[in-house]
Design an enzyme around this catalytic site. Structure first.
Site, PDB file in Angstrom:
ATOM      1  N   ASP A  46      -3.764   2.504  -5.227  1.00  0.00           N
ATOM      2  CA  ASP A  46      -2.387   2.340  -4.769  1.00  0.00           C
ATOM      3  C   ASP A  46      -2.045   0.670  -4.179  1.00  0.00           C
ATOM      4  O   ASP A  46      -1.031   1.178  -2.947  1.00  0.00           O
ATOM      5  CB  ASP A  46      -2.536   3.614  -3.833  1.00  0.00           C
ATOM      6  N   GLU A  47      -2.825   0.170  -3.994  1.00  0.00           N
ATOM      7  CA  GLU A  47      -2.792  -1.199  -2.828  1.00  0.00           C
ATOM      8  C   GLU A  47      -3.529  -1.943  -3.773  1.00  0.00           C
ATOM      9  O   GLU A  47      -4.007  -2.453  -5.308  1.00  0.00           O
ATOM     10  CB  GLU A  47      -3.948  -1.724  -1.692  1.00  0.00           C
ATOM     11  N   ASP A  97       0.829  -1.061   0.236  1.00  0.00           N
ATOM     12  CA  ASP A  97       0.346  -0.214  -0.441  1.00  0.00           C
ATOM     13  C   ASP A  97       1.489   0.921  -0.083  1.00  0.00           C
ATOM     14  O   ASP A  97       2.020   1.275   0.776  1.00  0.00           O
ATOM     15  CB  ASP A  97      -0.774   0.122   1.062  1.00  0.00           C
TER      16      ASP A  97
HETATM   17  P1  TTP Z   1      -5.295   5.247   1.010  1.00  0.00           P
HETATM   18  O1  TTP Z   1      -3.923   4.243   1.000  1.00  0.00           O
HETATM   19  O2  TTP Z   1      -6.490   4.809   2.079  1.00  0.00           O
HETATM   20  O3  TTP Z   1      -4.182   6.345   1.628  1.00  0.00           O
HETATM   21  P2  TTP Z   1      -3.439   6.943   1.068  1.00  0.00           P
HETATM   22  O4  TTP Z   1      -2.115   6.460   0.415  1.00  0.00           O
HETATM   23  O5  TTP Z   1      -3.204   8.012   0.978  1.00  0.00           O
HETATM   24  O6  TTP Z   1      -2.633   7.256   2.965  1.00  0.00           O
HETATM   25  P3  TTP Z   1      -1.512   5.145   3.338  1.00  0.00           P
HETATM   26  O7  TTP Z   1      -0.456   5.280   4.089  1.00  0.00           O
HETATM   27  O8  TTP Z   1      -2.271   5.125   4.691  1.00  0.00           O
HETATM   28  O9  TTP Z   1      -1.932   4.623   3.360  1.00  0.00           O
HETATM   29  O10 TTP Z   1      -5.562   5.852  -0.701  1.00  0.00           O
HETATM   30  C1  TTP Z   1      -5.131   5.789  -1.547  1.00  0.00           C
HETATM   31  C2  TTP Z   1      -5.409   7.285  -1.586  1.00  0.00           C
HETATM   32  O11 TTP Z   1      -6.777   7.047  -2.296  1.00  0.00           O
HETATM   33  C3  TTP Z   1      -4.992   8.214  -1.154  1.00  0.00           C
HETATM   34  O12 TTP Z   1      -3.864   9.052  -1.656  1.00  0.00           O
HETATM   35  C4  TTP Z   1      -6.216   9.799  -1.834  1.00  0.00           C
HETATM   36  C5  TTP Z   1      -7.862   8.227  -2.241  1.00  0.00           C
HETATM   37  N1  TTP Z   1      -8.135   8.135  -0.680  1.00  0.00           N
HETATM   38  C6  TTP Z   1      -9.671   9.648  -1.250  1.00  0.00           C
HETATM   39  O13 TTP Z   1      -9.883  10.331  -2.469  1.00  0.00           O
HETATM   40  N2  TTP Z   1     -10.870   9.202  -0.574  1.00  0.00           N
HETATM   41  C7  TTP Z   1     -10.203   8.460   0.734  1.00  0.00           C
HETATM   42  O14 TTP Z   1     -10.712   8.973   2.051  1.00  0.00           O
HETATM   43  C8  TTP Z   1      -9.935   7.681   0.656  1.00  0.00           C
HETATM   44  C9  TTP Z   1      -9.788   7.126   2.205  1.00  0.00           C
HETATM   45  C10 TTP Z   1      -8.047   7.688   0.518  1.00  0.00           C
HETATM   46 MG    MG Z   2      -1.951   4.025   0.551  1.00  0.00          MG
END
Ligand code: TTP
Ligand code: MG
Length: 363
Positions: free
Chosen positions: A113-114, A15
């Site tokens: 992103d995962e 992720d």
């Molecule tokens: P995530 O992987 O949940 O968050 P992240 O990558 O920003 O942070 P982390 O280090 O905790 O993994 O989500 C991936 C992307 O998806 C995030 O950068 C932006 C988008 N996203 C939204 O648009 N709305 C949301 O509510 C969430 C959770 C994520």
């Molecule tokens: Mg992320």
């Protein structure tokens, strides 16, 4: 295979760290180390809108995804707000997924992103850990972005593990350590158990994943319905859910080579429109819409030019896409002969583009 001892599965969950924010910081290096929030600036938007994500520096102030931007501003007044640039994140995601896919026996992208990688053929957890380090370095070298990785015998545990030491984490849970790892964690660490479900579980005196593993199945049925057994199994570290080969469609394209080379711009245009129509039909069958349209033309000396346009809104209407293709293609066709012509549709949006959870258990 008969007689063969089943070796443990090895699943990697990757992720990206604060994905959208990290991509922006890469583009604006001056922002490194600063609280960056992706979302409409409340000073400009009049306070409407929510935080999509934010850098880890902003998280120190309590800013989180899905929080109203006004609240984020109140928590961190010196934060820098940036509007999202979805095309940029999508393109970056595609390149990251290309890297990840190469390492997996089986590969499942679950959100922008995962992804899960079944890497059981590594043989053991030490080899898988080395592989994970290589993956992390590869992504950093290619994209200057960091990710967090979890390695475990099942998808849910790997996902819990990848989240535990963000950013830049690498957490390995070998088969013998599962219960010990899971038991002390709060139930909210299980993907799909949100704050409401966690609060309802507290009423049953269930706070940790260990409590959940021992819970009465009837009690859990009231909360989770048909998923009760699955949820309790996950808490017990039992998770046989397979890594399902799937790559979210990122773009679709068609091209045609002319043999001999074609010197008739009208003929090339006719082919480009045919290719566009085929792509529109494909969008329909995938129930998807495209925002970015790219035309590619290769000349006899192999020089290749591309021209792209991003529409204000995703579409799959033939006339919109045809109009864009003609606008983009004509300037490329002058008097030169053409060896190949192609159309690509990207920034695809599907109905289920929103982030999928492993299983959404909450009500
Ligand atoms: P995530 O992987 O949940 O968050 P992240 O990558 O920003 O942070 P982390 O280090 O905790 O993994 O989500 C991936 C992307 O998806 C995030 O950068 C932006 C988008 N996203 C939204 O648009 N709305 C949301 O509510 C969430 C959770 C994520
Ligand atoms: Mg992320």
């Amino acid at each position: 295979m008969p007689g063969r001892k089943a070796s443990p599965r090895i699943i990697i969950h990757v992720d990206m760290d604060s994905f959208y924010a990290s991509v922006e910081v890469r583009h604006y290096p001056d922002l490194a180390g600063k609280p960056v929030i992706i979302g409409p600036d409340p000073a400009v938007s009049g306070g409407r809108g929510v935080v999509l994500t934010c850098s880890y520096e902003a998280r120190k102030f309590g800013v989180r995804s899905a929080m109203p931007v006004t609240r984020a501003h109140a928590l961190c007044p010196h934060a820098i707000f940036l509007p999202p640039r979805h095309d940029l994140y999508q393109e970056t995601s595609e390149r990251v997924m290309d890297i990840l896919e190469r390492y997996a026996d089986r590969f499942q992208q679950v959100s922008i992103d995962e992804a899960f990688l079944d890497v059981s053929s590594c043989g053991d957890y030490a080899a898988a850990t080395e592989l994970a380090k290589r993956i992390r370095e590869d992504i950093y070298r290619a994209e200057r972005l960091t990710c967090s990785i979890g390695i475990a015998p099942g998808k849910s545990i790997a996902k819990i593990a990848s989240d535990l030491e963000k950013p830049g984490g690498l957490v390995v849970i070998t088969p013998g350590k599962i219960r010990e790892f899971l038991s002390p964690l709060p139930v909210g660490k299980i993907p799909g158990i949100g704050p409401k479900t966690a609060a309802a579980l507290v009423n049953l005196d269930i706070r940790t994943i260990g409590d959940l593993a021992e819970a009465d199945i009837q009690d859990l049925r009231e909360l989770f319905g048909k998923s009760a057994v699955t949820v309790r199994d996950i808490a017990r570290g039992i998770d046989d859910d397979e890594v399902r080969e799937s790559r979210r469609i990122q773009s679709i394209s068609r091209e045609q080579t002319f043999s001999p080379d074609c010197g008739d711009p009208e003929e090339v245009t006719r082919i480009l429109l045919e290719l566009s129509d085929e792509l529109c039909r494909e969008l329909e069958s995938e129930d998807a819409y495209a925002r970015t349209i790219t035309v590619k033309v290769r000349y006899p000396d192999f020089t290749t030019l591309t021209r792209a346009q991003t529409l204000p809104r995703p579409t799959r209407e033939v006339r919109h896409i045809r109009r864009a293709v003609i606008g983009l293609g004509l300037p490329l066709l002058h008097d030169q002969k053409v060896r190949l012509a192609g159309v690509r549709l990207s920034s695809l949006v599907t109905r289920d583009t929103h982030q999928k959870k492993i299983g959404d258990f909450s009500g």
